[in-house]
Motif scaffolding. Structure first.
Motif, PDB file in Angstrom:
ATOM      1  N   PHE A 259       0.841  -1.194   0.000  1.00 32.01           N
ATOM      2  CA  PHE A 259       0.000   0.000   0.000  1.00 32.01           C
ATOM      3  C   PHE A 259       0.868   1.233   0.000  1.00 32.01           C
ATOM      4  O   PHE A 259       0.929   1.966   0.973  1.00 32.01           O
ATOM      5  CB  PHE A 259      -0.908  -0.004   1.223  1.00 32.01           C
ATOM      6  CG  PHE A 259      -1.892  -1.113   1.182  1.00 32.01           C
ATOM      7  CD1 PHE A 259      -2.876  -1.132   0.206  1.00 32.01           C
ATOM      8  CD2 PHE A 259      -1.853  -2.138   2.094  1.00 32.01           C
ATOM      9  CE1 PHE A 259      -3.787  -2.152   0.157  1.00 32.01           C
ATOM     10  CE2 PHE A 259      -2.760  -3.162   2.046  1.00 32.01           C
ATOM     11  CZ  PHE A 259      -3.730  -3.182   1.077  1.00 32.01           C
ATOM     12  N   PHE A 260       1.544   1.422  -1.066  1.00 33.30           N
ATOM     13  CA  PHE A 260       2.436   2.565  -1.114  1.00 33.30           C
ATOM     14  C   PHE A 260       1.709   3.806  -1.593  1.00 33.30           C
ATOM     15  O   PHE A 260       2.063   4.405  -2.589  1.00 33.30           O
ATOM     16  CB  PHE A 260       3.642   2.258  -1.981  1.00 33.30           C
ATOM     17  CG  PHE A 260       4.568   1.307  -1.317  1.00 33.30           C
ATOM     18  CD1 PHE A 260       4.866   1.464   0.022  1.00 33.30           C
ATOM     19  CD2 PHE A 260       5.114   0.257  -2.002  1.00 33.30           C
ATOM     20  CE1 PHE A 260       5.718   0.579   0.662  1.00 33.30           C
ATOM     21  CE2 PHE A 260       5.969  -0.635  -1.377  1.00 33.30           C
ATOM     22  CZ  PHE A 260       6.262  -0.479  -0.040  1.00 33.30           C
ATOM     23  N   SER A 261       0.663   4.136  -0.881  1.00 31.72           N
ATOM     24  CA  SER A 261      -0.019   5.370  -1.229  1.00 31.72           C
ATOM     25  C   SER A 261       0.815   6.493  -0.673  1.00 31.72           C
ATOM     26  O   SER A 261       1.183   6.469   0.487  1.00 31.72           O
ATOM     27  CB  SER A 261      -1.389   5.397  -0.599  1.00 31.72           C
ATOM     28  OG  SER A 261      -1.270   5.188   0.773  1.00 31.72           O
TER      29      SER A 261
ATOM     30  N   ARG B 116     -14.081   1.194  -1.641  1.00 30.20           N
ATOM     31  CA  ARG B 116     -14.933   0.179  -0.996  1.00 30.20           C
ATOM     32  C   ARG B 116     -16.379   0.230  -1.508  1.00 30.20           C
ATOM     33  O   ARG B 116     -17.317  -0.135  -0.793  1.00 30.20           O
ATOM     34  CB  ARG B 116     -14.944   0.342   0.529  1.00 30.20           C
ATOM     35  CG  ARG B 116     -13.591   0.554   1.178  1.00 30.20           C
ATOM     36  CD  ARG B 116     -12.669  -0.640   1.094  1.00 30.20           C
ATOM     37  NE  ARG B 116     -11.490  -0.427   1.903  1.00 30.20           N
ATOM     38  CZ  ARG B 116     -10.326   0.035   1.395  1.00 30.20           C
ATOM     39  NH1 ARG B 116     -10.183   0.282   0.116  1.00 30.20           N
ATOM     40  NH2 ARG B 116      -9.291   0.208   2.217  1.00 30.20           N
TER      41      ARG B 116
ATOM     42  N   VAL C 213      -8.201   8.454  -1.297  1.00 30.69           N
ATOM     43  CA  VAL C 213      -7.525   7.642  -2.297  1.00 30.69           C
ATOM     44  C   VAL C 213      -7.530   6.196  -1.827  1.00 30.69           C
ATOM     45  O   VAL C 213      -7.617   5.905  -0.628  1.00 30.69           O
ATOM     46  CB  VAL C 213      -6.075   8.154  -2.510  1.00 30.69           C
ATOM     47  CG1 VAL C 213      -5.233   7.967  -1.268  1.00 30.69           C
ATOM     48  CG2 VAL C 213      -5.403   7.497  -3.711  1.00 30.69           C
ATOM     49  N   SER C 214      -7.462   5.309  -2.771  1.00 32.33           N
ATOM     50  CA  SER C 214      -7.304   3.897  -2.475  1.00 32.33           C
ATOM     51  C   SER C 214      -6.302   3.350  -3.483  1.00 32.33           C
ATOM     52  O   SER C 214      -5.661   4.118  -4.208  1.00 32.33           O
ATOM     53  CB  SER C 214      -8.654   3.182  -2.582  1.00 32.33           C
ATOM     54  OG  SER C 214      -8.519   1.808  -2.276  1.00 32.33           O
ATOM     55  N   THR C 215      -6.157   2.047  -3.512  1.00 27.74           N
ATOM     56  CA  THR C 215      -5.301   1.437  -4.527  1.00 27.74           C
ATOM     57  C   THR C 215      -6.065   0.276  -5.160  1.00 27.74           C
ATOM     58  O   THR C 215      -7.006  -0.270  -4.563  1.00 27.74           O
ATOM     59  CB  THR C 215      -3.998   0.887  -3.923  1.00 27.74           C
ATOM     60  OG1 THR C 215      -4.332  -0.108  -2.941  1.00 27.74           O
ATOM     61  CG2 THR C 215      -3.172   1.983  -3.278  1.00 27.74           C
TER      62      THR C 215
ATOM     63  N   GLU D  58      -5.965  -2.755  -2.869  1.00 28.19           N
ATOM     64  CA  GLU D  58      -6.945  -2.699  -1.788  1.00 28.19           C
ATOM     65  C   GLU D  58      -8.345  -3.043  -2.252  1.00 28.19           C
ATOM     66  O   GLU D  58      -9.079  -3.773  -1.594  1.00 28.19           O
ATOM     67  CB  GLU D  58      -7.013  -1.270  -1.244  1.00 28.19           C
ATOM     68  CG  GLU D  58      -6.112  -0.973  -0.105  1.00 28.19           C
ATOM     69  CD  GLU D  58      -6.164   0.514   0.188  1.00 28.19           C
ATOM     70  OE1 GLU D  58      -7.139   0.973   0.783  1.00 28.19           O
ATOM     71  OE2 GLU D  58      -5.225   1.221  -0.210  1.00 28.19           O
TER      72      GLU D  58
ATOM     73  N   LEU E   8     -10.563  -5.719  -0.772  1.00 31.24           N
ATOM     74  CA  LEU E   8     -11.463  -5.220   0.269  1.00 31.24           C
ATOM     75  C   LEU E   8     -12.785  -4.644  -0.217  1.00 31.24           C
ATOM     76  O   LEU E   8     -13.654  -4.359   0.599  1.00 31.24           O
ATOM     77  CB  LEU E   8     -10.731  -4.135   1.080  1.00 31.24           C
ATOM     78  CG  LEU E   8      -9.453  -4.576   1.809  1.00 31.24           C
ATOM     79  CD1 LEU E   8      -8.656  -3.368   2.261  1.00 31.24           C
ATOM     80  CD2 LEU E   8      -9.809  -5.460   3.005  1.00 31.24           C
TER      81      LEU E   8
END
Ligand SMILES: [Fe+2]
Ligand SMILES: [Fe+2]
Lengths: 258, 258
Positions: free
Chosen positions: B5-7, B164, B207-209, B212, B216
């Motif tokens: 999770f390199f946000s 999500r 933000v998400s990835t 994820e 999720l």
């Protein structure tokens, strides 16, 4: 802007990622949807999974914990930039829900907390191979106990420096003179490309830079003298904060009901 | 969780600028404070100063233009991910205020615009030495004319993929089956580290990835079959959007009053 990347202190996460795929910094900015337009920041170490929240809100604790859990992180600290007058800190609720979590605030805030920090301290978390440091800089003026936290190429300014603005200085031991000096000597000395992450924005902007604020901040920019700033601040005629009567007493106790 | 999770803070631009002073990407995420919880994105080239806005809102045009002007940018395109039903696009007002600005939307949206794009097209702006490309991916399902834009390690998903969640599929030619296929074949094929920047978030997450969301997303994650997704979407019982009766006719005309 004349950027001098190699003079910057620690490597930015973007670069660290590229160089060390096992390291880096997990970073999430979160917006309060309950009304105070507060930003909460999640910083985490992908190696040890240790993480901290900066300026969590009581109303948003469940949202914050969901993000923390989704990313597989373990919260170590709930860190406050100052004793807020517009919302109740999430520190107390977080302590109740996360075993071992410690609340952090400046000694000079006069508020209760597990860890009291002061100018020059460094808050560290993460694995030995990927320590993440938050350097504490005293930035009084909005309140007498305000601090900013510097991490890599980011600074979390609380209400000391906002995007094109700053926090009010008319209560909680506020002082326009002190705020001017804090911003000039502690924040504007950072490299221009430092990302400014404030505690609030009321126009939906999320980030600025030290360079931008030096040039464009209408109250505190480099073109303004201290006298002009004091004059501006003394003429704001702001309303009494809606939630101050419940927020301040609660925040002085770390958001915990006795 | 093994995902990376390199946000990172969205301003990879400053670091990249530092490494390649002639290049980089200026990036700002902006939140709608007028009520629709929409995100608008500003992308700019620091060399030529050319910039684009993705999903600008009519109510926030003045705020957006202030940010653009502060950063010394010149807007080339106002780009829409789809024909929105919850707010009026800022494209029309931006065209009236910025000489030469062109509005952009998918041909399949049926909406008026200066430039109609389709799957596989690339929207380019910036200097020859620092071209910034937005790759168009058709992601129908929320509406039949939805597209996502891929730029570097970011994807702007509109309402196709939310953090999500996802956009509703019960009007505007929506189709749960199509949305499932769009997300699976166009978005989940991107690298896990790709940053997901949606058109909305109602919990203040920014933000998400892709990684994820694959793991999720409770509606569309990898564990869900198409049948399960269709079932979930058919049982949402959502209210009729408040602003649809003013927004849709306006947006079909690019937000311009005839
Ligand atoms: Fe404050
Ligand atoms: Fe939509």
């Amino acid at each position: 802007m004349d950027l001098k990347f190699f003079s910057k202190p620690p490597l930015a996460d973007f670069v660290r990622e590229g160089l060390r795929p096992d390291a880096g910094l997990i970073f999430r900015q979160l917006f309060d949807t309950s009304g105070s337009s507060t930003y909460t920041y999640l910083l985490g170490d992908p190696v040890s999974k240790e993480a901290v929240l900066i300026d969590p809100l009581k109303e948003m604790v469940d949202r914050d914990l969901a993000v923390v859990n989704d990313l597989g992180l373990k919260l170590k600290y709930a860190i406050n930039t100052h004793c807020h007058a517009d919302h109740i800190t999430g520190s107390g609720d977080l302590k109740a829900k996360v075993t071992g979590l410690q609340s952090v605030i400046a000694e000079s805030s006069g508020a209760r907390a597990d860890v009291h920090i002061k100018h020059g301290d460094v808050i560290s978390f993460g694995a030995d191979s990927n320590v993440i440091n938050l350097e504490v800089r005293a930035t009084p003026g909005h309140t007498d106990g305000c601090v900013s936290y510097v991490c890599d190429n980011m600074v979390f300014t609380g209400d000391a420096l906002l995007i094109r603005g700053c926090g009010r200085t008319d209560f909680q031991g506020g002082s326009s003179e002190k705020l001017y000096d804090s911003v000039r000597t502690q924040l504007f000395e950072l490299p221009d490309e430092t990302l400014v992450y404030p505690a609030h924005d009321y126009k939906g902007r999320m980030v600025s830079t030290i360079g931008e604020e030096k040039e464009l901040n209408p109250r505190l920019g480099l073109k303004k003298t201290k006298e002009e700033f004091v004059e501006i601040m003394s003429n704001l005629n702001l309303a009494y904060p809606k939630k101050i009567d419940e927020s301040l007493p609660a925040n002085l106790k770390c958001g915990i009901d006795d």
